[in-house]
Design an enzyme around this catalytic site. Structure first.
Site, short mmCIF file in Angstrom:
data_model
loop_
_atom_site.label_atom_id
_atom_site.label_comp_id
_atom_site.label_asym_id
_atom_site.label_seq_id
_atom_site.Cartn_x
_atom_site.Cartn_y
_atom_site.Cartn_z
N TYR A 64 -1.78 -0.64 11.01
CA TYR A 64 -1.92 -1.30 9.70
C TYR A 64 -0.73 -0.97 8.80
CZ TYR A 64 -3.24 -1.68 4.77
OH TYR A 64 -3.23 -1.93 3.42
N THR A 67 0.82 -1.21 0.00
CA THR A 67 0.00 0.00 0.00
C THR A 67 0.86 1.26 0.00
OG1 THR A 67 -1.44 1.28 1.46
CG2 THR A 67 -0.09 -0.35 2.52
N ASP A 68 0.28 2.36 -0.47
CA ASP A 68 0.99 3.65 -0.40
C ASP A 68 1.04 4.18 1.03
OD1 ASP A 68 -1.70 4.34 -0.09
OD2 ASP A 68 -1.71 5.88 -1.65
N GLU A 69 0.26 3.56 1.93
CA GLU A 69 0.22 4.08 3.32
C GLU A 69 1.55 3.87 4.05
OE1 GLU A 69 -3.48 3.30 5.39
OE2 GLU A 69 -4.55 3.10 3.50
N LYS A 119 2.37 -3.32 7.26
CA LYS A 119 2.64 -3.48 5.82
C LYS A 119 4.07 -3.02 5.51
CE LYS A 119 0.17 -4.58 2.91
NZ LYS A 119 -0.18 -5.93 2.34
P1 NAD Z 1 -9.49 -7.65 2.18
O1 NAD Z 1 -9.50 -7.41 3.65
O2 NAD Z 1 -10.73 -7.43 1.40
O3 NAD Z 1 -9.02 -9.17 1.89
C1 NAD Z 1 -8.00 -9.80 2.62
C2 NAD Z 1 -8.10 -11.31 2.37
O4 NAD Z 1 -6.99 -11.94 3.06
C3 NAD Z 1 -9.38 -11.93 2.96
O5 NAD Z 1 -9.96 -12.79 2.01
C4 NAD Z 1 -8.89 -12.69 4.18
O6 NAD Z 1 -9.68 -13.84 4.50
C5 NAD Z 1 -7.48 -13.08 3.75
N1 NAD Z 1 -6.58 -13.34 4.90
C6 NAD Z 1 -6.40 -12.54 5.98
N2 NAD Z 1 -5.53 -13.12 6.83
C7 NAD Z 1 -5.13 -14.30 6.27
C8 NAD Z 1 -4.24 -15.32 6.67
N3 NAD Z 1 -3.57 -15.26 7.83
N4 NAD Z 1 -4.07 -16.39 5.85
C9 NAD Z 1 -4.76 -16.47 4.66
N5 NAD Z 1 -5.64 -15.52 4.25
C10 NAD Z 1 -5.82 -14.44 5.04
O7 NAD Z 1 -8.29 -6.77 1.62
P2 NAD Z 1 -8.11 -6.08 0.20
O8 NAD Z 1 -8.68 -4.71 0.25
O9 NAD Z 1 -8.54 -6.99 -0.86
O10 NAD Z 1 -6.53 -5.91 0.14
C11 NAD Z 1 -5.70 -6.92 -0.39
C12 NAD Z 1 -4.24 -6.49 -0.29
O11 NAD Z 1 -4.04 -5.28 -1.00
C13 NAD Z 1 -3.77 -6.25 1.14
O12 NAD Z 1 -2.47 -6.76 1.26
C14 NAD Z 1 -3.78 -4.73 1.27
O13 NAD Z 1 -2.80 -4.29 2.19
C15 NAD Z 1 -3.43 -4.32 -0.15
N6 NAD Z 1 -3.95 -3.01 -0.58
C16 NAD Z 1 -5.28 -2.72 -0.46
C17 NAD Z 1 -5.76 -1.49 -0.90
C18 NAD Z 1 -7.22 -1.13 -0.83
O14 NAD Z 1 -7.59 0.01 -1.12
N7 NAD Z 1 -8.11 -2.06 -0.50
C19 NAD Z 1 -4.87 -0.55 -1.43
C20 NAD Z 1 -3.52 -0.88 -1.55
C21 NAD Z 1 -3.07 -2.12 -1.12
P1 TYD Z 2 -10.84 3.87 4.35
O1 TYD Z 2 -11.80 3.42 3.30
O2 TYD Z 2 -10.90 3.23 5.70
O3 TYD Z 2 -9.37 3.71 3.71
P2 TYD Z 2 -7.93 4.24 4.28
O4 TYD Z 2 -8.06 4.64 5.69
O5 TYD Z 2 -7.08 3.01 4.13
O6 TYD Z 2 -7.53 5.35 3.38
O7 TYD Z 2 -11.00 5.42 4.55
C1 TYD Z 2 -10.84 6.32 3.47
C2 TYD Z 2 -10.98 7.72 4.00
O8 TYD Z 2 -12.34 7.91 4.46
C3 TYD Z 2 -10.09 7.98 5.21
O9 TYD Z 2 -9.58 9.32 5.14
C4 TYD Z 2 -11.00 7.85 6.40
C5 TYD Z 2 -12.36 8.28 5.85
N1 TYD Z 2 -13.52 7.62 6.48
C6 TYD Z 2 -14.59 8.36 6.98
O10 TYD Z 2 -14.59 9.61 6.93
N2 TYD Z 2 -15.63 7.71 7.56
C7 TYD Z 2 -15.67 6.34 7.64
O11 TYD Z 2 -16.67 5.79 8.19
C8 TYD Z 2 -14.58 5.57 7.12
C9 TYD Z 2 -14.58 4.07 7.19
C10 TYD Z 2 -13.52 6.26 6.54
#
Ligand code: NAD
Ligand code: TYD
Length: 342
Positions: A152, A124-126, A156
């Site tokens: 989190y 992630t960019d975070e 990462k």
């Molecule tokens: P998500 O929470 O929707 O999915 C995570 C999946 O991992 C789930 O299916 C869960 O059951 C599985 N999992 C968790 N712990 C596990 C373990 N110990 N063993 C096996 N499986 C396990 O997450 P997502 O949004 O799909 O994100 C996927 C990846 O992309 C993550 O690594 C996250 O850090 C990264 N990412 C997400 C975003 C975003 O905006 N969602 C952005 C950048 C990077």
């Molecule tokens: P989120 O979807 O949790 O992603 P991330 O924290 O990983 O960027 O949140 C996106 C943005 O929205 C973040 O600045 C927090 C804000 N937010 C709210 O204002 N209200 C909410 O209920 C949630 C879940 C997030």
């Protein structure tokens, strides 16, 4: 190519499975997922019978299982993670166990195969921390120092550093991708877009944190999955390194909220200002020129308002999916589909 995908029952993972099966007829996938609260088998119910796809329920910390599955594949695409910042503020421990130790378990398995298996680490960019609001020209590049703010993003960042260390010390073929906020279908409705949309469908208000001025860079999940496939196929894993992936689509939370309200025909009275998130990062912004220049990838599905409208429509048209997630009923699916069949 046979891919071992971890976390394929989550939001990005399920979109990745669908994209690979649709666009690469000679690829197969094993999906290793332990099914935490965010892992939902219903996300992939339509492709369960595909002979190129196999689901294995298991933990990335299960060494024997991981060693066996990694030995069967050509590439690992590692997405399994605890992924929600607010949950990490409540309890950081699962984040360290899965994101840090789980990644290390996979890295050991890849290392033992001495260069035969590529490792694509989805991050992630975070990890870069946050950016000021008053310098819009400043963005994260691949050389921006790590400065994570939440448990989190710290977990990462730790996993990214382990990948870098395994590549440097043992020469494992590995690439890290650092991506901005994703949106699209099948996102767990704890993240802001599906939470706000489903709350509005239910006639509830949307909880906006703090002053709402925090900025995120939004990328459609299919653009992210295309970028991952591009990296897997075109990047030089022997040299390793990092690619930033972003949508060039920065929006404040207030602008995002207004856009969702407009699409859904609601007024501002549906905004409920709530106490800010602890340590809330102000702004994320990605400079994605490296992946564009070196690998020729750029987003094609993320432009607003069209992509946001399409995503809102998906949640409006799939009430069964998110109602079962919000009520917890989706968890029964595994019981019915697998346990009761044994
Ligand atoms: P998500 O929470 O929707 O999915 C995570 C999946 O991992 C789930 O299916 C869960 O059951 C599985 N999992 C968790 N712990 C596990 C373990 N110990 N063993 C096996 N499986 C396990 O997450 P997502 O949004 O799909 O994100 C996927 C990846 O992309 C993550 O690594 C996250 O850090 C990264 N990412 C997400 C975003 C975003 O905006 N969602 C952005 C950048 C990077
Ligand atoms: P989120 O979807 O949790 O992603 P991330 O924290 O990983 O960027 O949140 C996106 C943005 O929205 C973040 O600045 C927090 C804000 N937010 C709210 O204002 N209200 C909410 O209920 C949630 C879940 C997030």
């Amino acid at each position: 190519m046979h891919i071992l995908l971890t976390g394929g029952c989550g939001f990005i993972g399920s979109n990745f499975v669908r994209l690979v099966l649709r666009e690469r007829s000679d690829y197969s996938l094993t999906n290793l997922d332990v099914l935490t609260y965010s892992g939902n088998l219903e996300n992939l119910a339509d492709i369960e019978g595909d002979p190129r796809y196999r689901f294995v329920k298991g933990d990335i910390n299960d060494r024997d299982l991981v060693n066996r599955l990694v030995a069967e594949c050509d590439a690992v695409v590692h997405m399994a993670a605890e992924s929600h910042v607010d949950r990490s503020i409540m309890d950081g421990r699962p984040f360290v166990l899965t994101n840090v130790l789980g990644t290390q378990t996979l890295l050991d398995a890849v290392r033992a195969l001495r260069g035969k298996v590529k490792f694509l680490h989805v991050s992630t960019d975070e990890v870069y921390g946050d950016l000021p609001l008053d310098q819009p020209q400043v963005k994260f590049t691949e050389t921006t120092p790590y400065a994570p703010s939440s448990p989190y993003s710290a977990s990462k960042a730790a996993s990214d550093l382990l990948v870098r260390a395994y590549q440097h010390t043992f020469g494992i073929p590995a690439i890290i991708t650092n991506c901005s906020n994703n949106f699209g279908p099948y996102q767990f409705p704890e993240k802001v877009i599906p939470l706000f949309v489903t709350n509005l469908i239910e006639g509830k208000k949307v909880p906006l944190y703090g002053d709402g001025r925090n900025v995120r860079d939004w990328l459609h999940v299919e653009d992210h999955c295309e970028a991952l496939l591009t990296v897997l196929e075109k990047a030089d894993f022997t040299s390793g390194g990092t690619y930033n992936i972003g949508g060039n689509n920065e929006r404040s939370n207030l602008d995002l909220t207004h856009a969702i309200l407009k699409i859904m025909g609601k007024d501002e009275s549906f905004i409920e200002p709530v106490t800010d998130r602890l340590g809330h990062d102000r702004r994320y912004a990605i400079d994605a020129r490296k992946i564009e220049k070196e690998l020729g990838w750029r987003p094609t599905r993320s432009a607003w308002p069209g992509a946001l409208e399409q995503t809102v429509r998906w949640y409006v048209e799939h009430p069964d999916w998110w109602q079962r997630v919000k009520s917890g009923a989706y968890r029964d699916y595994y019981e019915q589909q697998y346990v009761k069949r044994r």
